[in-house]
Each structure stands twice: as C-alpha cells, then as structure tokens.
Design a protein around this motif. Structure first.
Motif, PDB file in Angstrom:
ATOM      1  N   SER A  71      35.664  56.087  50.519  1.00 52.98           N
ATOM      2  CA  SER A  71      35.887  57.521  50.761  1.00 52.98           C
ATOM      3  C   SER A  71      37.234  57.956  50.192  1.00 52.98           C
ATOM      4  O   SER A  71      37.373  59.076  49.674  1.00 52.98           O
ATOM      5  CB  SER A  71      35.806  57.829  52.261  1.00 52.98           C
ATOM      6  OG  SER A  71      36.793  57.105  52.977  1.00 52.98           O
ATOM      7  N   ASP A  72      38.245  57.089  50.257  1.00 53.34           N
ATOM      8  CA  ASP A  72      39.545  57.393  49.645  1.00 53.34           C
ATOM      9  C   ASP A  72      39.410  57.544  48.128  1.00 53.34           C
ATOM     10  O   ASP A  72      40.026  58.429  47.523  1.00 53.34           O
ATOM     11  CB  ASP A  72      40.554  56.284  49.973  1.00 53.34           C
ATOM     12  CG  ASP A  72      41.118  56.397  51.378  1.00 53.34           C
ATOM     13  OD1 ASP A  72      40.925  57.466  52.001  1.00 53.34           O
ATOM     14  OD2 ASP A  72      41.740  55.430  51.853  1.00 53.34           O
ATOM     15  N   MET A  73      38.609  56.659  47.529  1.00 49.96           N
ATOM     16  CA  MET A  73      38.386  56.748  46.087  1.00 49.96           C
ATOM     17  C   MET A  73      37.743  58.075  45.718  1.00 49.96           C
ATOM     18  O   MET A  73      38.146  58.743  44.751  1.00 49.96           O
ATOM     19  CB  MET A  73      37.497  55.587  45.633  1.00 49.96           C
ATOM     20  CG  MET A  73      38.177  54.234  45.650  1.00 49.96           C
ATOM     21  SD  MET A  73      39.410  54.059  44.336  1.00 49.96           S
ATOM     22  CE  MET A  73      38.355  54.027  42.894  1.00 49.96           C
ATOM     23  N   MET A  74      36.776  58.494  46.489  1.00 54.31           N
ATOM     24  CA  MET A  74      36.083  59.750  46.211  1.00 54.31           C
ATOM     25  C   MET A  74      37.003  60.943  46.438  1.00 54.31           C
ATOM     26  O   MET A  74      36.934  61.947  45.717  1.00 54.31           O
ATOM     27  CB  MET A  74      34.834  59.866  47.094  1.00 54.31           C
ATOM     28  CG  MET A  74      33.768  58.830  46.786  1.00 54.31           C
ATOM     29  SD  MET A  74      32.372  58.866  47.940  1.00 54.31           S
ATOM     30  CE  MET A  74      31.660  60.475  47.566  1.00 54.31           C
ATOM     31  N   GLN A  75      37.895  60.831  47.410  1.00 57.65           N
ATOM     32  CA  GLN A  75      38.793  61.936  47.717  1.00 57.65           C
ATOM     33  C   GLN A  75      39.917  62.057  46.692  1.00 57.65           C
ATOM     34  O   GLN A  75      40.316  63.178  46.316  1.00 57.65           O
ATOM     35  CB  GLN A  75      39.380  61.735  49.122  1.00 57.65           C
ATOM     36  CG  GLN A  75      40.216  62.915  49.618  1.00 57.65           C
ATOM     37  CD  GLN A  75      40.710  62.688  51.029  1.00 57.65           C
ATOM     38  OE1 GLN A  75      40.986  61.561  51.435  1.00 57.65           O
ATOM     39  NE2 GLN A  75      40.814  63.771  51.806  1.00 57.65           N
ATOM     40  N   SER A  76      40.414  60.917  46.222  1.00 56.58           N
ATOM     41  CA  SER A  76      41.550  60.947  45.298  1.00 56.58           C
ATOM     42  C   SER A  76      41.132  61.111  43.831  1.00 56.58           C
ATOM     43  O   SER A  76      41.957  61.425  42.987  1.00 56.58           O
ATOM     44  CB  SER A  76      42.378  59.661  45.450  1.00 56.58           C
ATOM     45  OG  SER A  76      41.586  58.523  45.199  1.00 56.58           O
ATOM     46  N   HIS A  77      39.870  60.875  43.541  1.00 59.59           N
ATOM     47  CA  HIS A  77      39.373  61.026  42.168  1.00 59.59           C
ATOM     48  C   HIS A  77      38.232  62.049  42.169  1.00 59.59           C
ATOM     49  O   HIS A  77      37.056  61.691  42.263  1.00 59.59           O
ATOM     50  CB  HIS A  77      38.894  59.687  41.602  1.00 59.59           C
ATOM     51  CG  HIS A  77      39.973  58.662  41.462  1.00 59.59           C
ATOM     52  ND1 HIS A  77      40.444  57.919  42.536  1.00 59.59           N
ATOM     53  CD2 HIS A  77      40.700  58.253  40.378  1.00 59.59           C
ATOM     54  CE1 HIS A  77      41.392  57.102  42.121  1.00 59.59           C
ATOM     55  NE2 HIS A  77      41.571  57.283  40.814  1.00 59.59           N
ATOM     56  N   LYS A  78      38.611  63.290  42.082  1.00 60.60           N
ATOM     57  CA  LYS A  78      37.621  64.367  42.154  1.00 60.60           C
ATOM     58  C   LYS A  78      36.715  64.409  40.922  1.00 60.60           C
ATOM     59  O   LYS A  78      35.636  65.005  40.966  1.00 60.60           O
ATOM     60  CB  LYS A  78      38.332  65.717  42.286  1.00 60.60           C
ATOM     61  CG  LYS A  78      39.287  65.824  43.463  1.00 60.60           C
ATOM     62  CD  LYS A  78      38.558  65.754  44.799  1.00 60.60           C
ATOM     63  CE  LYS A  78      39.529  66.018  45.955  1.00 60.60           C
ATOM     64  NZ  LYS A  78      38.861  65.915  47.276  1.00 60.60           N
ATOM     65  N   ASP A  79      37.151  63.809  39.839  1.00 56.52           N
ATOM     66  CA  ASP A  79      36.407  63.892  38.583  1.00 56.52           C
ATOM     67  C   ASP A  79      35.540  62.654  38.325  1.00 56.52           C
ATOM     68  O   ASP A  79      35.203  62.352  37.175  1.00 56.52           O
ATOM     69  CB  ASP A  79      37.375  64.086  37.413  1.00 56.52           C
ATOM     70  CG  ASP A  79      38.431  62.979  37.345  1.00 56.52           C
ATOM     71  OD1 ASP A  79      38.561  62.240  38.345  1.00 56.52           O
ATOM     72  OD2 ASP A  79      39.115  62.866  36.306  1.00 56.52           O
ATOM     73  N   LEU A  80      35.191  61.930  39.372  1.00 50.39           N
ATOM     74  CA  LEU A  80      34.343  60.755  39.186  1.00 50.39           C
ATOM     75  C   LEU A  80      32.979  61.159  38.637  1.00 50.39           C
ATOM     76  O   LEU A  80      32.438  62.218  38.999  1.00 50.39           O
ATOM     77  CB  LEU A  80      34.142  60.034  40.525  1.00 50.39           C
ATOM     78  CG  LEU A  80      35.324  59.227  41.078  1.00 50.39           C
ATOM     79  CD1 LEU A  80      34.990  58.718  42.482  1.00 50.39           C
ATOM     80  CD2 LEU A  80      35.644  58.048  40.170  1.00 50.39           C
ATOM     81  N   PRO A  81      32.392  60.357  37.754  1.00 50.08           N
ATOM     82  CA  PRO A  81      31.037  60.634  37.261  1.00 50.08           C
ATOM     83  C   PRO A  81      30.050  60.673  38.424  1.00 50.08           C
ATOM     84  O   PRO A  81      30.244  60.014  39.452  1.00 50.08           O
ATOM     85  CB  PRO A  81      30.745  59.446  36.332  1.00 50.08           C
ATOM     86  CG  PRO A  81      32.090  58.906  35.971  1.00 50.08           C
ATOM     87  CD  PRO A  81      32.967  59.138  37.153  1.00 50.08           C
TER      88      PRO A  81
END
Length: 304
Positions: A71-81
């Motif tokens: 969830s941290d990854m998704m929150q900190s990287h808004k431009d994920l594919p």
C-alpha cells in the motif's frame, strides 16, 4: 496409623509419638509434592504463553507487513502502470485474506479452549458439500501438478452436521494434503458409510509423510512440519487441531496417520441423522509397523 484426625494411639505412648512423626512426615511430603507440581505447572504455562506470543507475533506481522509495504508503494508511486497496480492490489487482498483466516482460527482456538464452541447441526447431504470442497482445491492442485481423486459412495445417508464447520474441516485437510504432495503425486478423498450409524471421510496423499515426532508436532497448535516444499510453511499450524476439535463437537472421531516417504491419511467419522450426543474418546497416539498415528487435541489456554 491414621494420617488424618486424631491419633489412634494413646497420647505420650512410644507408638503414638512414632505415628505422629510419620504423619507429619507424610503431610510435609505431600505439601512438598503439591508445591513442586504447582511450580512445574506454572513453568509450563509460562512457556506455553511465551511460545504462543512468539508464534502470534510472527504470524500477524507477516501479512501486515505485506499490506503496509504494497500500500505504501501504491501511495508513493502514483504513476505505477495499471498492471503493476493490479498486482499490488492482489497481493494486498491475499495478505488481508490470510490475516482474516488467522484471526478466525485464533478465535476458534479460544472458543474451543473455553468450551464455548457451538455447532449449528442440521440435516446435510454429503455429496454436494464434498464436491464443492474438491473444486475449491483443484486449481492449486493443478498448479502443483497434483491429481485430486474424489470417491463418494452412492446412496450415502444424510448426516446431522454444521455445514460451514464441516466444510472448514474438509478444506483444511484437502489443502494440507495438496500442499505437502510433490509434483506428480495424488490426493484421494473417499466418503463411505461405516457400520450402521456413521459416514467415514478420509483424505490420503502420496506426500513425504511424517515421522512420529513430526506427526505429534503437526497435531499441536502452531505446529508446522518443515518439509522440502517452498510453500510448506504457509499457514498457522492450527488447521489440524481445530479440525479434530470440530469433529469431536459433532460426536465424531478424528485420526491422523502417516508414514515417512509414503504419505499421510486424515480420517474422521460423523454420526448419521441424529443429534444424540456421542462421546467417543480419541485413540492414543501410537506407531505400529513403522506407521505413525496420532489423535489431536488442544491444550489448555496459556495462563496470563
């Protein structure tokens, strides 16, 4: 000589004094034994509590760390594919489901230890319930290239059982069998009438099997047999003890047999069409002809 109450002999007599001394010695010995027993029980309870807390800390942290990390990854990287976002969401969902299962199992253990576990008994057609459980594990079995064979006898009588609890037992046993079976192996589920008052269920696999020591470990809460499988350590180690307790609550009997390098067989019987309370004592764990066999039970709740 009497160890309690007044002495049988005259006060001041030689034999009276001797009997009093023996009585005091016996009383002191009993007191010492009681103190020692209490000390040992306290030490065992403390050890059980420490092991319980250690196991719970590890089991709870693992899915929580996964949920927080992804969830941290998704929150900190808004431009994920989108594909990666979907993958992370799947990981979070799986970790949350695992955490929910863990909590439910802990609650079940607590209810069992407190004698508060209840079952909603009703007339149940065995075949549809068993087939749904087999379908549930077939996908994982296919991924591991394990064959699942289901043999259900015709004209089975209806049993009186809790559908959700019995399904929980079946899924626990089938999942364990698939998990510990090597590629190319098989898991066989058989359901047959036994005698005039029971239906017998058995789940047999061709996995690595267990020694007597490993079998006893597997029947204890949080006991996990360390096999050669990458997924062998998944789970809480509560499935088998809970399954045994649930079967007993139905008036049935649960046994677990295993032989190293040959496989494991979990078997239980359920009474048919009656709500009469049946008390069937578990068979004592034994090893016959190099075959390990054990009954499972839950220990008393650790002291706080």
């Amino acid at each position: 000589m009497n160890s309690y109450g007044k002495s049988w002999f005259a006060t001041g007599s030689l034999i009276g004094e001797f009997s009093d001394q023996i009585r005091m010695a016996v009383t002191q010995e009993r007191s010492a034994l009681a103190v020692n027993t209490a000390r040992v029980e306290a030490e065992l309870a403390s050890k059980a509590k420490s092991e319980f807390i250690a196991s719970m800390s590890h089991e709870l942290r693992t899915p929580l760390n996964a949920i927080i990390g992804f969830s941290d990854m998704m929150q900190s990287h808004k431009d994920l594919p989108d594909a990666q976002t979907d993958q992370y969401a799947t990981y979070i969902n799986e970790a949350a489901q695992h955490l929910l299962q863990l909590i439910n199992e802990i609650l079940d253990v607590s209810k069992i230890q407190a004698g508060a576990l209840t079952v909603d008994l009703q007339m149940l057609d065995v075949k549809p319930m068993v087939e749904s459980c087999v379908h549930f594990v077939e996908m994982r079995a296919a991924e591991q290239k394990v064959t699942v064979i289901c043999n259900i006898a015709d004209d089975l009588p209806a049993i009186k059982a809790d559908p959700l609890r019995l399904k929980q037992v079946m899924l626990n046993l089938l999942s364990n069998a698939v998990k510990f079976t090597d590629e190319g192996g098989k898991v066989v589920l058989e359901v047959v009438a036994e005698g005039t008052g029971y239906v017998a269920f058995s789940v047999t696999d061709t996995g690595r099997g267990m020694s007597q020591e490993e079998l006893l470990m597997a029947t204890q809460p949080f006991g996990q047999v360390r096999g050669g499988h990458s997924n062998a350590n998944e789970g809480t180690g509560l499935g088998v003890p809970i399954s045994a307790a649930l079967i007993k609550s139905h008036g049935g009997k649960f046994t677990l047999e295993s032989k190293q390098n040959e496989g494991t067989c979990a078997r239980f019987i359920i009474p048919i069409g009656t709500n009469d309370e049946v008390s069937i004592e578990a068979e004592t764990a034994s090893a016959q002809h190099d075959t390990a066999q054990a009954e499972t039970s839950l220990p008393a709740q650790p002291a706080h």
